[in-house]
Design a protein around this motif. Structure first.
Motif, PDB file in Angstrom:
ATOM      1  N   ARG A 181       0.828  -1.204   0.000  1.00  0.00           N
ATOM      2  CA  ARG A 181       0.000   0.000   0.000  1.00  0.00           C
ATOM      3  C   ARG A 181       0.864   1.257   0.000  1.00  0.00           C
ATOM      4  O   ARG A 181       0.573   2.226  -0.708  1.00  0.00           O
ATOM      5  CB  ARG A 181      -0.926   0.010   1.224  1.00  0.00           C
ATOM      6  N   GLN A 182       1.918   1.245   0.804  1.00  0.00           N
ATOM      7  CA  GLN A 182       2.821   2.390   0.853  1.00  0.00           C
ATOM      8  C   GLN A 182       3.503   2.609  -0.496  1.00  0.00           C
ATOM      9  O   GLN A 182       3.711   3.748  -0.926  1.00  0.00           O
ATOM     10  CB  GLN A 182       3.871   2.180   1.951  1.00  0.00           C
ATOM     11  N   ALA A 183       3.841   1.503  -1.164  1.00  0.00           N
ATOM     12  CA  ALA A 183       4.482   1.614  -2.475  1.00  0.00           C
ATOM     13  C   ALA A 183       3.527   2.231  -3.497  1.00  0.00           C
ATOM     14  O   ALA A 183       3.932   3.051  -4.342  1.00  0.00           O
ATOM     15  CB  ALA A 183       4.955   0.242  -2.948  1.00  0.00           C
TER      16      ALA A 183
ATOM     17  N   ALA B 103      -5.058   6.367  -2.284  1.00  0.00           N
ATOM     18  CA  ALA B 103      -3.769   7.022  -2.547  1.00  0.00           C
ATOM     19  C   ALA B 103      -3.970   8.335  -3.306  1.00  0.00           C
ATOM     20  O   ALA B 103      -3.315   9.339  -3.019  1.00  0.00           O
ATOM     21  CB  ALA B 103      -2.862   6.091  -3.344  1.00  0.00           C
ATOM     22  N   ILE B 104      -4.891   8.325  -4.250  1.00  0.00           N
ATOM     23  CA  ILE B 104      -5.184   9.542  -5.010  1.00  0.00           C
ATOM     24  C   ILE B 104      -5.773  10.608  -4.088  1.00  0.00           C
ATOM     25  O   ILE B 104      -5.403  11.785  -4.144  1.00  0.00           O
ATOM     26  CB  ILE B 104      -6.143   9.237  -6.179  1.00  0.00           C
TER      27      ILE B 104
ATOM     28  N   ALA C  13       4.110   5.740  -5.466  1.00  0.00           N
ATOM     29  CA  ALA C  13       4.107   5.744  -6.925  1.00  0.00           C
ATOM     30  C   ALA C  13       3.037   6.679  -7.478  1.00  0.00           C
ATOM     31  O   ALA C  13       3.280   7.409  -8.455  1.00  0.00           O
ATOM     32  CB  ALA C  13       3.894   4.324  -7.449  1.00  0.00           C
ATOM     33  N   VAL C  14       1.851   6.661  -6.867  1.00  0.00           N
ATOM     34  CA  VAL C  14       0.777   7.560  -7.303  1.00  0.00           C
ATOM     35  C   VAL C  14       1.197   9.012  -7.107  1.00  0.00           C
ATOM     36  O   VAL C  14       1.003   9.866  -7.990  1.00  0.00           O
ATOM     37  CB  VAL C  14      -0.527   7.256  -6.541  1.00  0.00           C
ATOM     38  N   ASN C  15       1.784   9.328  -5.950  1.00  0.00           N
ATOM     39  CA  ASN C  15       2.265  10.687  -5.700  1.00  0.00           C
ATOM     40  C   ASN C  15       3.262  11.130  -6.754  1.00  0.00           C
ATOM     41  O   ASN C  15       3.205  12.262  -7.254  1.00  0.00           O
ATOM     42  CB  ASN C  15       2.928  10.759  -4.322  1.00  0.00           C
ATOM     43  N   ALA C  16       4.193  10.221  -7.096  1.00  0.00           N
ATOM     44  CA  ALA C  16       5.230  10.578  -8.075  1.00  0.00           C
ATOM     45  C   ALA C  16       4.633  10.776  -9.460  1.00  0.00           C
ATOM     46  O   ALA C  16       4.966  11.746 -10.160  1.00  0.00           O
ATOM     47  CB  ALA C  16       6.294   9.490  -8.103  1.00  0.00           C
TER      48      ALA C  16
END
Length: 262
Positions: free
Chosen positions: A52-54, A111-112, A58-61
């Motif tokens: 989940r953290q990954a 995440a979004i 990745a979504v943030n990046a």
């Protein structure tokens, strides 16, 4: 004004996703795929949490890099907002994983949403970052106050900097120096005081594509420091000339029509 996001295909700010060549897309998709596989394989809670953290990272990046690549906006362009941009870029991620299990979509949507909140929250104030912005602008323009201010103002008009408190304070510092250079310290002090008073009352209108920066005591400190720093660059005889009452009166009259600090 740019069209709202209900017409994504024609939105000038949005760039198509390159599914084959973007490392950010590959990273996001790989993180989502690993999470789905690990859930199906009933991996340990620790592994699932790391997945989940990954996905979050990745979504943030991916979204952050796309927003960072957007051009400077014109002064009156208010849309798309950062919230709309995040939702649109996030939708492209979800669309790529339309057939994924519901549990995976829920994690990606989370995440979004987390990034949306992060991207629309003013950054913590940091003196070292403010000073670096000021020094960088001054160095790039050989100490030209007006050009240094306009440099930072233009940076503020890029979507990736809409909520950068430190850039806003640095730009306000240089604007205060520029007002002092154009008129004198009395005019600039009055301008700064009136501006800050209105900001405390939330009476400053949006004067650029991004939101008006929040009032803070650090901003106030830097703006008055800008007046003092610029005034202290002058010889005593220059200060005497600029302190003439006619200069002050004329400066206040001119400044009333061109003060666009935001």
């Amino acid at each position: 004004m740019v069209a709202p996001l209900n017409a994504v295909s024609s939105l000038a700010y949005l760039r198509p996703i390159d599914d084959g060549g973007s490392s950010d897309v590959s990273t996001t998709d790989a993180a989502i795929a690993k999470y789905t596989t690990d859930v199906n394989n009933h991996e340990s809670p620790a592994v699932i949490n790391a997945d989940r953290q990954a996905i979050e990272t990745a979504v943030n990046a991916e979204i952050g890099d796309q927003i960072a690549g957007l051009p400077i906006r014109n002064k009156t362009e208010r849309e798309p907002t950062i919230q709309q941009l995040v939702d649109s870029y996030g939708k492209s991620i979800l669309d790529r994983h339309e057939r994924d299990p519901a549990i995976t979509k829920e994690v990606v949507e989370g995440a979004i949403g987390d990034y949306r909140q992060q991207a629309t929250t003013w950054t913590p104030e940091d003196r070292s970052k403010i000073d670096a912005y000021i020094k960088g602008a001054m160095d790039r323009h050989g100490g030209d106050i007006q050009k240094a201010f306009e440099d930072l103002r233009d940076q503020r008009w890029t979507p990736s900097h809409f909520y950068d408190s430190n850039l806003a304070i640095a730009a306000d510092y240089l604007r205060a120096r520029w007002e002092t250079q154009k008129y004198n310290n009395q005019v600039a002090d009055i301008e700064v005081g009136m501006y800050l008073d209105k900001k405390k009352k939330n009476e400053i209108p949006q004067n650029g594509p991004g939101p008006v920066s929040q009032y803070s005591s650090l901003q106030e400190e830097y703006m008055y420091k800008g007046v003092e720093d610029q005034w202290n660059t002058l010889h005593w005889w220059e200060q005497m000339f600029l302190s003439d009452s006619s200069t002050t009166i004329g400066g206040l009259a001119a400044a009333a029509f061109e003060n666009d600090i935001s």
